[in-house]
Design a protein around this motif. Structure first.
Motif, PDB file in Angstrom:
ATOM      1  N   ARG A 247       1.288  34.867  -8.666  1.00 46.15           N
ATOM      2  CA  ARG A 247       1.582  35.091  -7.243  1.00 46.15           C
ATOM      3  C   ARG A 247       0.762  34.205  -6.297  1.00 46.15           C
ATOM      4  NH1 ARG A 247       4.233  39.086  -4.912  1.00 46.15           N
ATOM      5  NH2 ARG A 247       5.221  40.709  -6.151  1.00 46.15           N
TER       6      ARG A 247
ATOM      7  N   PRO B  57      -0.536  29.290  -6.838  1.00 51.33           N
ATOM      8  CA  PRO B  57       0.090  28.143  -6.148  1.00 51.33           C
ATOM      9  C   PRO B  57      -0.405  27.980  -4.712  1.00 51.33           C
ATOM     10  CG  PRO B  57       1.735  29.395  -7.358  1.00 51.33           C
ATOM     11  CD  PRO B  57       0.474  30.201  -7.387  1.00 51.33           C
ATOM     12  N   ALA B  58      -0.629  29.092  -4.024  1.00 52.95           N
ATOM     13  CA  ALA B  58      -1.092  29.001  -2.639  1.00 52.95           C
ATOM     14  C   ALA B  58      -2.504  28.442  -2.571  1.00 52.95           C
ATOM     15  CB  ALA B  58      -1.043  30.378  -1.983  1.00 52.95           C
TER      16      ALA B  58
ATOM     17  N   ILE C 201       3.567  30.665 -15.962  1.00 54.41           N
ATOM     18  CA  ILE C 201       2.660  31.747 -16.374  1.00 54.41           C
ATOM     19  C   ILE C 201       3.505  32.765 -17.150  1.00 54.41           C
ATOM     20  CG2 ILE C 201       1.072  33.564 -15.592  1.00 54.41           C
ATOM     21  CD1 ILE C 201       0.178  30.733 -14.747  1.00 54.41           C
ATOM     22  N   ARG C 202       3.019  33.143 -18.312  1.00 53.56           N
ATOM     23  CA  ARG C 202       3.736  34.153 -19.097  1.00 53.56           C
ATOM     24  C   ARG C 202       2.773  35.193 -19.639  1.00 53.56           C
ATOM     25  NH1 ARG C 202       7.264  32.890 -16.541  1.00 53.56           N
ATOM     26  NH2 ARG C 202       9.276  32.004 -17.090  1.00 53.56           N
TER      27      ARG C 202
ATOM     28  N   GLN D 211       5.616  38.756 -23.354  1.00 56.34           N
ATOM     29  CA  GLN D 211       6.805  37.896 -23.251  1.00 56.34           C
ATOM     30  C   GLN D 211       6.798  36.869 -24.376  1.00 56.34           C
ATOM     31  OE1 GLN D 211       5.985  36.821 -18.979  1.00 56.34           O
ATOM     32  NE2 GLN D 211       8.117  37.444 -18.709  1.00 56.34           N
TER      33      GLN D 211
ATOM     34  N   VAL E 239       4.242  42.112 -11.117  1.00 59.09           N
ATOM     35  CA  VAL E 239       5.059  40.940 -11.467  1.00 59.09           C
ATOM     36  C   VAL E 239       6.342  41.297 -12.215  1.00 59.09           C
ATOM     37  CG1 VAL E 239       3.170  39.253 -11.395  1.00 59.09           C
ATOM     38  CG2 VAL E 239       3.612  40.497 -13.516  1.00 59.09           C
TER      39      VAL E 239
ATOM     40  N   VAL F 125       6.922  42.791 -15.150  1.00 55.85           N
ATOM     41  CA  VAL F 125       7.017  42.765 -16.617  1.00 55.85           C
ATOM     42  C   VAL F 125       6.983  44.214 -17.116  1.00 55.85           C
ATOM     43  CG1 VAL F 125       5.941  42.001 -18.774  1.00 55.85           C
ATOM     44  CG2 VAL F 125       5.995  40.470 -16.809  1.00 55.85           C
TER      45      VAL F 125
ATOM     46  N   SER G 273       3.059  32.790  -1.535  1.00 58.14           N
ATOM     47  CA  SER G 273       3.535  31.516  -2.036  1.00 58.14           C
ATOM     48  C   SER G 273       4.854  31.626  -2.785  1.00 58.14           C
ATOM     49  CB  SER G 273       2.475  30.934  -2.966  1.00 58.14           C
ATOM     50  OG  SER G 273       2.199  31.863  -3.989  1.00 58.14           O
ATOM     51  N   LEU G 274       5.356  32.843  -2.908  1.00 58.06           N
ATOM     52  CA  LEU G 274       6.571  33.015  -3.690  1.00 58.06           C
ATOM     53  C   LEU G 274       7.762  32.362  -3.014  1.00 58.06           C
ATOM     54  CD1 LEU G 274       6.308  36.731  -4.774  1.00 58.06           C
ATOM     55  CD2 LEU G 274       5.738  34.712  -6.074  1.00 58.06           C
ATOM     56  N   LYS G 275       8.582  31.776  -3.854  1.00 56.10           N
ATOM     57  CA  LYS G 275       9.808  31.199  -3.302  1.00 56.10           C
ATOM     58  C   LYS G 275      10.746  32.345  -2.969  1.00 56.10           C
ATOM     59  CE  LYS G 275       9.643  26.947  -5.892  1.00 56.10           C
ATOM     60  NZ  LYS G 275      10.066  26.358  -7.150  1.00 56.10           N
TER      61      LYS G 275
ATOM     62  N   ARG H  48      11.977  41.843  -1.789  1.00 56.64           N
ATOM     63  CA  ARG H  48      10.849  41.823  -2.731  1.00 56.64           C
ATOM     64  C   ARG H  48      11.289  42.341  -4.106  1.00 56.64           C
ATOM     65  NH1 ARG H  48       7.546  44.381   0.510  1.00 56.64           N
ATOM     66  NH2 ARG H  48       7.634  46.401  -0.498  1.00 56.64           N
ATOM     67  N   ASP H  49      12.074  43.424  -4.088  1.00 54.12           N
ATOM     68  CA  ASP H  49      12.577  43.980  -5.347  1.00 54.12           C
ATOM     69  C   ASP H  49      13.453  42.966  -6.079  1.00 54.12           C
ATOM     70  OD1 ASP H  49      11.254  46.275  -4.785  1.00 54.12           O
ATOM     71  OD2 ASP H  49      12.992  47.416  -4.124  1.00 54.12           O
TER      72      ASP H  49
ATOM     73  N   ILE I 149      10.978  39.940  -7.360  1.00 51.72           N
ATOM     74  CA  ILE I 149      10.023  40.232  -8.447  1.00 51.72           C
ATOM     75  C   ILE I 149      10.618  39.841  -9.806  1.00 51.72           C
ATOM     76  CG2 ILE I 149      10.647  42.647  -8.940  1.00 51.72           C
ATOM     77  CD1 ILE I 149       7.604  43.227  -9.036  1.00 51.72           C
TER      78      ILE I 149
ATOM     79  N   ILE J 189       9.495  36.206 -10.724  1.00 50.52           N
ATOM     80  CA  ILE J 189       8.096  35.764 -10.788  1.00 50.52           C
ATOM     81  C   ILE J 189       7.711  35.344 -12.199  1.00 50.52           C
ATOM     82  CG2 ILE J 189       5.684  36.447 -10.427  1.00 50.52           C
ATOM     83  CD1 ILE J 189       6.659  38.424  -8.312  1.00 50.52           C
ATOM     84  N   MET J 190       8.059  36.179 -13.170  1.00 50.52           N
ATOM     85  CA  MET J 190       7.642  35.913 -14.548  1.00 50.52           C
ATOM     86  C   MET J 190       8.833  35.689 -15.481  1.00 50.52           C
ATOM     87  SD  MET J 190       4.226  36.255 -14.732  1.00 50.52           S
ATOM     88  CE  MET J 190       3.861  36.779 -16.395  1.00 50.52           C
ATOM     89  N   HIS J 191       9.990  35.653 -14.899  1.00 47.38           N
ATOM     90  CA  HIS J 191      11.187  35.494 -15.735  1.00 47.38           C
ATOM     91  C   HIS J 191      12.001  34.307 -15.237  1.00 47.38           C
ATOM     92  CE1 HIS J 191      10.076  39.770 -16.036  1.00 47.38           C
ATOM     93  NE2 HIS J 191      10.458  39.649 -17.283  1.00 47.38           N
ATOM     94  N   ASP J 192      12.508  33.526 -16.182  1.00 45.52           N
ATOM     95  CA  ASP J 192      13.378  32.416 -15.783  1.00 45.52           C
ATOM     96  C   ASP J 192      14.679  33.003 -15.266  1.00 45.52           C
ATOM     97  OD1 ASP J 192      11.587  30.450 -16.565  1.00 45.52           O
ATOM     98  OD2 ASP J 192      12.208  30.631 -18.656  1.00 45.52           O
TER      99      ASP J 192
END
Lengths: 405, 232
Positions: free
Chosen positions: A249, A252-253, A263-264, A268, A301, A303, B41-43, B219-220, B223, B226-229
């Motif tokens: 999160r 990058p900033a 990041i994994r 995963q 995040v 997961v 910073s999230l896209k 946001r939902d 999310i 963030i960690m998933h392609d």
């Protein structure tokens, strides 16, 4: 023009709106772990919002703009500071919030305001910057002890590789079975991976971020990202939810641009390896397991499924759920760097998790966070209820039979 | 025109000015965007029209409240809907000539008046007897005041009939900035005066909730990336 003592200067527009949007409905109190163990509405999320609004009114309100800023009650500032630092920053209040305030991100920003005023952080947290500067970790432990006490001798680490593993300070110093499990899994997968030398694998910045001490973050992040980039890393694997959270999160900033790698989370990596056949569970486990979602992995995040998929892949396993799981999971008590300052709260929260796991007749409580691991184990000593506590990768390594346990 | 009419009309204008001033003040605070906050910073994924039905249900059906507290949701949702209809029904006093559909809507407007009162009492009861973990005296005051306003409104409509023509003159005076005499009715005075107090108590940040609800929806969605392609 904003004056220096403005309470909104460093908040984003969205966060300013969020502070206003709280309707004081109190729904969040039902899932706040601090409320569960203290029962003190005075330190509840809506009270924190109410107090912070008073600060904004005094320094940024219309009256203060026209006639000058008014003095803020020192006692109110101290009350707020205690309330915002007693919070475990688990974000359950935000998930339950009827207007969707993102509290898991807001509380650290409000803590930062208190740091700027010399009111925060509290207790041992105050030494964190100095300790990290001196040792590279928040536990004041020498780098020489970072890997050597637990690292499995038969697992080899490459100088350069596309996959890198970041062990994290809490794991290496307080939850060694967990990081050992990670490395055993990585080794067993046969995928070449690299790691930074112990003196270079410094703190990810999360403890500083969460306690509102942001001055050192940029330096730490750049140091780590550049070191991984030099090793040709394309995917950085980590098991600590707090590290994963800040990496995905916020790195990058603080790095100033997109990271040169993905990041994994280790779960995963593991489920991918299981699906591709690189890993295979050789043992059977006829047990009823209950998995606890770490707040920063689930709400942080997203997961949620992968750890469950890993556990379900173990032959013989029956997986049961906590009443509150996934995005609604209950904090184990170690979040928000509060566990070192509000120790009794953390122990009481940890015992709630143990009690529920025992009530659900689980044979084993599965954790996936080093802070949870350390605290829930501590909470169980001197507690009347007992359950076997295992980290998810510790268990996975055991079931795969990685050669060393 | 009488003095009471002028005083009350002016009081309403002042209350509205305070409220609007408060809203502007809020907007100024929100507009002073920080550049130092290095954490978002999230896209962001754009809100597609295909998600409009979900967005609509988040905002219109108050889905987050429904998930958090279904009992309270019933009261709150009925309150918001009936309040909107009651306000709509009041439009006929401020428009000349009032459009025909407003008169067709009349019976429904009265039903909404009862629904408004019932939902407010229901919310108060839930807050006082069931959900007692946290109590906001400010929220309680606003709710109690709304109950009082709805009761006086219903009384005017059902029992203590007030001259509608006088009310219309008075309301048109407000709308056209030409204060008129206050209708000779103590129940109308009470109703109108309570409404002025309500405007004064109304928080200037009342419109922020839809923004945060929408942001939470995004946001939902975000999310998941963030960690998933992203699935192609």
């Amino acid at each position: 023009m904003k004056k220096n003592n403005s309470f909104t200067k460093d908040l984003s527009a969205q966060q300013r709106i969020e502070i206003d949007a709280c309707t004081q409905c109190g729904e969040c109190l039902k899932c706040c772990p601090v409320q569960e163990v203290t029962g003190k509405p005075k330190i509840s999320p809506p009270e924190k919002m109410r107090m912070f609004r008073e600060f904004i009114k005094a320094t940024d309100g219309m009256k203060s703009r026209l006639f000058g800023q008014s003095e803020i009650d020192k006692e109110l500032l101290e009350d707020f500071t205690k309330a915002v630092y007693e919070c475990t920053v688990c974000g359950a209040c935000g998930e339950a919030c009827t207007v969707g305030i993102h509290t898991q991100r807001l509380w650290p920003m409000l803590r930062r305001e208190m740091v700027k005023r010399g009111l925060g952080p509290l207790g041992v947290q105050t030494k964190m910057q100095e300790v990290i500067t001196n040792t590279g970790n928040p536990y004041n432990k020498p780098a020489s002890e970072r890997f050597s006490p637990w690292f499995p001798a038969h697992v080899s680490v490459e100088e350069k590789a596309e996959i890198a593993y970041y062990a994290g300070c809490t794991g290496v110093y307080e939850a060694q079975p967990m990081v050992k499990g990670d490395v055993l899994i990585l080794g067993a997968s046969g995928v070449p991976f690299t790691m930074l030398p112990p003196e270079d694998e410094v703190c990810c910045g999360f403890p500083l971020f969460i306690t509102g001490q942001h001055d050192m973050l940029e330096g730490l992040v750049k140091r780590l990202v550049d070191a991984y980039a030099v090793r040709g890393v394309k995917t950085l694997v980590c098991s600590c939810p707090c590290c994963v959270n800040i990496m995905a999160r916020d790195w990058p900033a603080f790095y100033g641009k997109e990271l040169p790698f993905k990041i994994r989370h280790i779960s995963q990596f593991t489920i991918d390896a299981l699906n591709s056949g690189a890993l295979r569970f050789k043992r059977e486990l006829n047990e009823r397991l209950i998995y606890h979602d770490p707040c920063y992995l689930s709400r942080g995040v997203g997961v949620i499924e992968e750890p469950r998929s890993v556990l379900r892949s173990i032959p013989g396993v029956e997986l049961v759920e906590f009443e509150r799981h996934g995005m609604d999971s209950r904090c184990c008590g170690s979040g928000g760097a509060a566990r070192k300052v509000f120790h009794d709260n953390a122990i009481a929260m940890g015992r709630l998790a143990i009690d529920e796991a025992v009530a659900k007749k689980a044979d084993r409580l599965i954790l996936a966070c080093p802070a949870c691991y350390a605290k829930v184990n501590e909470a169980m000593s001197d507690h009347d209820k007992k359950i076997k506590i295992t980290d998810i990768m510790e268990l996975a390594a055991e079931m795969i039979d990685c050669g060393e346990r | 025109m009488n003095l009471t009419g002028i005083i009350l009309t002016s009081a309403l204008y002042i209350a509205l000015l305070f409220f609007i001033g408060g809203v502007i003040g809020r907007l100024i605070i929100y507009s002073e965007v920080s550049t130092a906050n290095g954490t978002h910073s999230l896209k962001r994924r754009p809100l597609f029209f295909s998600r409009m039905s979900s967005i609509f249900s988040e905002l219109f059906l108050l889905k987050r409240l429904m998930k958090a507290n279904p009992l309270l949701w019933v009261g709150e949702w009925l309150f918001h809907i009936s309040f909107a209809f009651v306000l709509l029904r009041h439009l006929r006093y401020f428009i000349e000539p009032a459009p025909a559909w407003l008169f067709d809507f009349d019976v429904f407007g009265i039903i909404s008046g009862f629904m408004l009162f019932s939902s407010l009492v229901f919310i108060l009861a839930v807050k006082m007897f069931i959900e007692r973990a946290y109590f906001s005296s400010y929220n309680f005051s606003l709710l109690a005041l709304l109950v009082f306003i709805s009761v006086t409104g219903l009384l005017m409509n059902m029992i203590l009939k007030t001259d509608l023509v006088e009310i219309k003159f008075f309301a048109m005076g407000i709308a056209t900035f030409t204060p008129q005499s206050l209708p000779v009715s103590s129940i109308f005075f009470t109703h109108f005066f309570s409404f002025i107090i309500f405007i004064l108590l109304l928080p200037s940040h009342i419109f922020t909730a839809p923004i945060t609800i929408l942001e939470a929806f995004r946001r939902d969605e975000d999310i998941k990336t963030i960690m998933h392609d992203e699935k192609k």
